[in-house]
Motif scaffolding. Structure first.
Motif, PDB file in Angstrom:
ATOM      1  N   UNK A  82     -23.745  -7.741  14.657  1.00  0.00           N
ATOM      2  CA  UNK A  82     -22.530  -8.225  15.302  1.00  0.00           C
ATOM      3  C   UNK A  82     -21.587  -7.043  15.462  1.00  0.00           C
ATOM      4  N   UNK A  83     -21.096  -6.854  16.674  1.00  0.00           N
ATOM      5  CA  UNK A  83     -20.146  -5.774  16.946  1.00  0.00           C
ATOM      6  C   UNK A  83     -18.829  -6.414  17.376  1.00  0.00           C
ATOM      7  N   UNK A  84     -17.769  -6.185  16.596  1.00  0.00           N
ATOM      8  CA  UNK A  84     -16.446  -6.733  16.900  1.00  0.00           C
ATOM      9  C   UNK A  84     -15.606  -5.716  17.666  1.00  0.00           C
ATOM     10  N   UNK A  85     -14.867  -6.215  18.648  1.00  0.00           N
ATOM     11  CA  UNK A  85     -14.017  -5.362  19.472  1.00  0.00           C
ATOM     12  C   UNK A  85     -14.798  -4.204  20.083  1.00  0.00           C
ATOM     13  N   UNK A  86     -15.893  -4.496  20.759  1.00  0.00           N
ATOM     14  CA  UNK A  86     -16.705  -3.408  21.336  1.00  0.00           C
ATOM     15  C   UNK A  86     -16.011  -2.757  22.521  1.00  0.00           C
ATOM     16  N   UNK A  87     -16.225  -1.460  22.665  1.00  0.00           N
ATOM     17  CA  UNK A  87     -15.754  -0.711  23.824  1.00  0.00           C
ATOM     18  C   UNK A  87     -16.956   0.021  24.418  1.00  0.00           C
ATOM     19  N   UNK A  88     -16.724   0.721  25.512  1.00  0.00           N
ATOM     20  CA  UNK A  88     -17.839   1.347  26.232  1.00  0.00           C
ATOM     21  C   UNK A  88     -18.657   2.280  25.351  1.00  0.00           C
ATOM     22  N   UNK A  89     -17.997   3.020  24.470  1.00  0.00           N
ATOM     23  CA  UNK A  89     -18.721   3.969  23.621  1.00  0.00           C
ATOM     24  C   UNK A  89     -19.665   3.235  22.672  1.00  0.00           C
TER      25      UNK A  89
END
Length: 218
Positions: free
Chosen positions: A79-86
């Motif tokens: 689970x990835x929270x608050x994902x951004x492009x990087x």
């Protein structure tokens, strides 16, 4: 007699090697859990028998560091929270990733088509749960995700354009979306995805239409 001694020695050596491997994996598991407490990455479990990591839960900014520390352990679910492009760029390096959740709380920049395109390089990804804002054309990035069989789009309105993009995902066997769809949307989806079971989440009850049984996801 000498052959029996050699055979016995081989058996003992093999048993010792297996025991050492299990002990090493158990030590790595304990060390892994301690590092989670220090780094804020929680919920992850290392299977000593396979060396695989399940249930890794991380803030987006931790994805790169997590990969750097545990690249030798295939990450099966995360689970990835608050994902951004990087963060999205690093995910294809998570070898063996089968189940992925993308989550955001409150205001968060939407993920775009170029962000989801990275998931097409996750060749083992089969289940994707999205609870983060998406741009209007973001789902176009999943068009080449041939292994994806289960998709859940939660807490988001589905526009006509997004429905058109969903119709282009023939590998789907399970799709969960929010109610309040445009007129004729259910009929179009079932026609475009004949092998997909579609769950439409309503305020009072859920509607399940079309397709085979749910293959399993989250």
């Amino acid at each position: 007699m000498s052959l029996l001694l050699v055979a016995g020695f081989c058996v003992v050596a093999a048993w010792q090697a297996a025991s050492w491997k299990l002990a090493r994996l158990e030590a790595e598991k304990n060390q892994l859990q301690l590092r989670y407490l220090k780094s804020g990455i929680g919920g992850a479990v290392l299977d000593p028998a396979t060396g695989k990591i399940h249930g890794a839960h991380m803030m987006g900014t931790q994805a790169t560091a997590f990969y750097g520390q545990y690249r030798n352990h295939p990450i099966v679910s995360a689970t990835v929270c608050l994902p951004v492009s990087e963060d999205m760029e690093i995910l294809p390096r998570f070898e063996g990733l089968e189940v992925l959740q993308l989550e955001a709380d409150g205001d968060h920049p939407p993920l775009a088509e170029t962000d989801l395109e990275h998931l097409s390089n996750c060749k083992s990804l089969r289940s994707l749960f999205i609870r983060t804002p998406l741009t209007e054309d973001a789902l176009s990035g999943l068009m080449n995700s041939s292994s994806l069989t289960s998709l859940e789009l939660c807490d988001m309105e589905i526009s006509r354009h997004m429905l058109l993009e969903l119709e282009k995902l023939p590998s789907l066997q399970s799709l969960t979306i929010k109610a309040n769809l445009p007129d004729g949307a259910v009929e179009r989806l079932t026609a475009a995805l004949p092998n997909c079971q579609i769950m439409i989440e309503g305020p009072e009850s859920d509607l399940v239409v079309g397709g085979p049984a749910d293959p399993g996801g989250f």
